[in-house]
Design an enzyme around this catalytic site. Sequence first.
Site, PDB file in Angstrom:
ATOM      1  N   GLY A 164       0.805  -1.217   0.000  1.00 53.54           N
ATOM      2  CA  GLY A 164       0.000   0.000   0.000  1.00 53.54           C
ATOM      3  C   GLY A 164       0.839   1.268   0.000  1.00 53.54           C
ATOM      4  N   GLY A 165       2.049   1.164  -0.581  1.00 56.97           N
ATOM      5  CA  GLY A 165       2.897   2.360  -0.691  1.00 56.97           C
ATOM      6  C   GLY A 165       3.603   2.740   0.614  1.00 56.97           C
ATOM      7  CE1 TYR A 202      10.236   6.981  -7.737  1.00 61.56           C
ATOM      8  CE2 TYR A 202      11.079   8.614  -9.270  1.00 61.56           C
ATOM      9  CZ  TYR A 202      10.036   8.070  -8.554  1.00 61.56           C
ATOM     10  OH  TYR A 202       8.789   8.610  -8.662  1.00 61.56           O
ATOM     11  CG  HIS A 208       1.279  -0.823 -12.069  1.00 60.77           C
ATOM     12  ND1 HIS A 208       1.766  -1.022 -10.801  1.00 60.77           N
ATOM     13  CD2 HIS A 208       0.485  -1.885 -12.325  1.00 60.77           C
ATOM     14  CE1 HIS A 208       1.292  -2.158 -10.320  1.00 60.77           C
ATOM     15  NE2 HIS A 208       0.484  -2.699 -11.230  1.00 60.77           N
ATOM     16  CE  LYS A 237      -2.390  -1.755  -9.227  1.00 61.73           C
ATOM     17  NZ  LYS A 237      -2.412  -3.212  -8.982  1.00 61.73           N
ATOM     18  CD  GLU A 275       1.212  -5.045  -8.442  1.00 63.17           C
ATOM     19  OE1 GLU A 275      -0.010  -4.831  -8.358  1.00 63.17           O
ATOM     20  OE2 GLU A 275       2.048  -4.454  -7.725  1.00 63.17           O
ATOM     21  CD  GLU A 288       3.480  -5.661  -4.578  1.00 64.15           C
ATOM     22  OE1 GLU A 288       3.672  -6.186  -3.471  1.00 64.15           O
ATOM     23  OE2 GLU A 288       2.695  -4.713  -4.729  1.00 64.15           O
ATOM     24  NE  ARG A 292      -3.932  -8.754  -2.675  1.00 62.49           N
ATOM     25  CZ  ARG A 292      -3.953  -7.778  -3.571  1.00 62.49           C
ATOM     26  NH1 ARG A 292      -4.807  -7.833  -4.587  1.00 62.49           N
ATOM     27  NH2 ARG A 292      -3.123  -6.760  -3.515  1.00 62.49           N
ATOM     28  NE  ARG A 338      -8.996  -0.234  -8.378  1.00 63.22           N
ATOM     29  CZ  ARG A 338      -8.133  -0.803  -7.557  1.00 63.22           C
ATOM     30  NH1 ARG A 338      -8.103  -0.445  -6.285  1.00 63.22           N
ATOM     31  NH2 ARG A 338      -7.285  -1.723  -7.986  1.00 63.22           N
TER      32      ARG A 338
HETATM   33  P1  ADP Z   1       3.204  -1.544  -2.610  1.00 64.29           P
HETATM   34  O1  ADP Z   1       3.220  -3.009  -2.307  1.00 64.29           O
HETATM   35  O2  ADP Z   1       3.419  -0.702  -1.399  1.00 64.29           O
HETATM   36  O3  ADP Z   1       2.044  -1.125  -3.438  1.00 64.29           O
HETATM   37  P2  ADP Z   1       4.954  -1.700  -4.941  1.00 64.29           P
HETATM   38  O4  ADP Z   1       6.282  -2.346  -4.887  1.00 64.29           O
HETATM   39  O5  ADP Z   1       3.856  -2.451  -5.613  1.00 64.29           O
HETATM   40  O6  ADP Z   1       4.536  -1.266  -3.461  1.00 64.29           O
HETATM   41  O7  ADP Z   1       5.085  -0.285  -5.623  1.00 64.29           O
HETATM   42  C1  ADP Z   1       3.997   0.618  -5.671  1.00 64.29           C
HETATM   43  C2  ADP Z   1       4.161   1.614  -6.790  1.00 64.29           C
HETATM   44  O8  ADP Z   1       5.379   2.352  -6.597  1.00 64.29           O
HETATM   45  C3  ADP Z   1       4.297   1.006  -8.171  1.00 64.29           C
HETATM   46  O9  ADP Z   1       3.054   0.794  -8.790  1.00 64.29           O
HETATM   47  C4  ADP Z   1       5.096   2.069  -8.908  1.00 64.29           C
HETATM   48  O10 ADP Z   1       4.217   3.072  -9.350  1.00 64.29           O
HETATM   49  C5  ADP Z   1       6.005   2.628  -7.825  1.00 64.29           C
HETATM   50  N1  ADP Z   1       7.354   1.994  -7.845  1.00 64.29           N
HETATM   51  C6  ADP Z   1       7.726   0.812  -7.299  1.00 64.29           C
HETATM   52  N2  ADP Z   1       9.039   0.557  -7.518  1.00 64.29           N
HETATM   53  C7  ADP Z   1       9.517   1.617  -8.228  1.00 64.29           C
HETATM   54  C8  ADP Z   1      10.814   1.980  -8.756  1.00 64.29           C
HETATM   55  N3  ADP Z   1      11.890   1.217  -8.599  1.00 64.29           N
HETATM   56  N4  ADP Z   1      10.906   3.147  -9.437  1.00 64.29           N
HETATM   57  C9  ADP Z   1       9.833   3.966  -9.590  1.00 64.29           C
HETATM   58  N5  ADP Z   1       8.613   3.691  -9.116  1.00 64.29           N
HETATM   59  C10 ADP Z   1       8.432   2.540  -8.441  1.00 64.29           C
END
Ligand code: ADP
Length: 447
Positions: A164-165, A202, A208, A237, A275, A288, A292, A338
């Site tokens: 969840g970020g 980054y 995504h 999303k 993902e 990740e 589910r 959504r």
């Molecule tokens: P969470 O499980 O907290 O949702 P994620 O690993 O799925 O974390 O990442 C969430 C979002 O963060 C991704 O959809 C993407 O937009 C951004 N993100 C993740 N990793 C990177 C990265 N290395 N560089 C830029 N953005 C990223």
Amino acid sequence: MIKKLLIANRGEIALRIIRACREMGIRSVAVYSQADADSMHVRLADEAYCIGKPRSNESYLKIDQIIAAAEVAGVDAIHPGYGFLAENAHFNEVCRASGFEFIGPSPQAMEKLGDKNTARKMAIANDVPVVPGSEGLVESNEDAIAAAAKVGYPVLIKATAGGGGKGMRVAESEETLATAFSQARTEAEAAFGNGGCYIERYVGSPRHIEVQVIADTHGNVCHLFERDCSVQRRHQKLIEEAPSPSLPEHRRAAICEAAVRMIRGAEYSNAATVEFIVDAENNFYFIEVNARIQVEHPVSEMITGIDLIKEQIRVASGEKLSFSQDEIECRGVSIECRINAENPEKNFQPNPGKIQSIFIPGGLGVRFDSHVYAGYTVPAYYDSMIGKLIVHRPTREEAIATMRRALHELQVEGISTTAAFHDKVLQHPEFVDGLHDTKFVEREFVD
Ligand code: ADP
């Protein structure tokens, strides 16, 4: 054989699972909190049991109450839906130990993939590209500086237990690294009880893109193509579509194959989403696995004609997948919006309350997965999604036009929703051309 199934969830996903059960001749059992006594999933299930107070940690997260309901009802299986306990390996294990089939992967596979650093290592081992980053967890400031220097700034510090970020921080340079590192660690420790973090480059302006996979217990693993979920606000999303409007065909084949390799390598069965983030050159990087069913699964169902919930139930009962990879075709374009009980004018503030009236859109190519009805009160205790508006048309242009007219038809009185906001996004040239990335909404509309 599963004859009776308990749904450890609420809202639209509980209804979605009840629908699949009824069509399969399986009896469905709902559980609900005191705040959900008037919920549609309670009415439509064959049986329903109250499991506690409104707050989710006193009901939908209470493993003992859910297991007690399953025992009283005499079910064979438990479907966790998404959110709540869906990715809790302990719950998964308790269900199985209590004699109930868990509709999902094994607790072992769930546990390994739930730890992002372990999942990242598994991706590397299965030849799935990852974002360049640290080798494993970073323990000290010195390690962090060394790792960041190697991958190049800006870097993203990520909590291995994250979700969840939470527990994610960007550092633009060595000067801000130490602060970002300690912030990410502290936030992760507080939210997940695990402060372990690693470092990734980054990726600027990524898209995504995720791949829907389903596997049985006989070694068959299939993908149902990809979904583009780049329309996000604060990592949440808002709009998802399948297939991706921006991925060239050969990259599409490569990303889907990588996802299948990942799931095969994890010795995983049932539904999973792999993902990725995709950069401007169409390089994709694993981020990740979600172990589910996901909110946005309907767009994959629409383009393939496969009922993912039914397939999940079949696979959990030990059956083989009912199709092979070459039987799965991608037809047309599907988009999902959504619809949240939120006020986009007030920074998307949640707006729970009573729905005085609602008109639900219909017509060719329109699906509305929702649990709400006129007179229903959206409780303040849970997330604010009141439904998913989904369209399926032969082309993207037609899908956008159908979604816009369906959003126009959706009339909700009593609470504000995000419907009008979606209509603005759908008209934006960047979205229309399929050129948007994950920063598009924040750049063009809000924050
Ligand atoms: P969470 O499980 O907290 O949702 P994620 O690993 O799925 O974390 O990442 C969430 C979002 O963060 C991704 O959809 C993407 O937009 C951004 N993100 C993740 N990793 C990177 C990265 N290395 N560089 C830029 N953005 C990223």
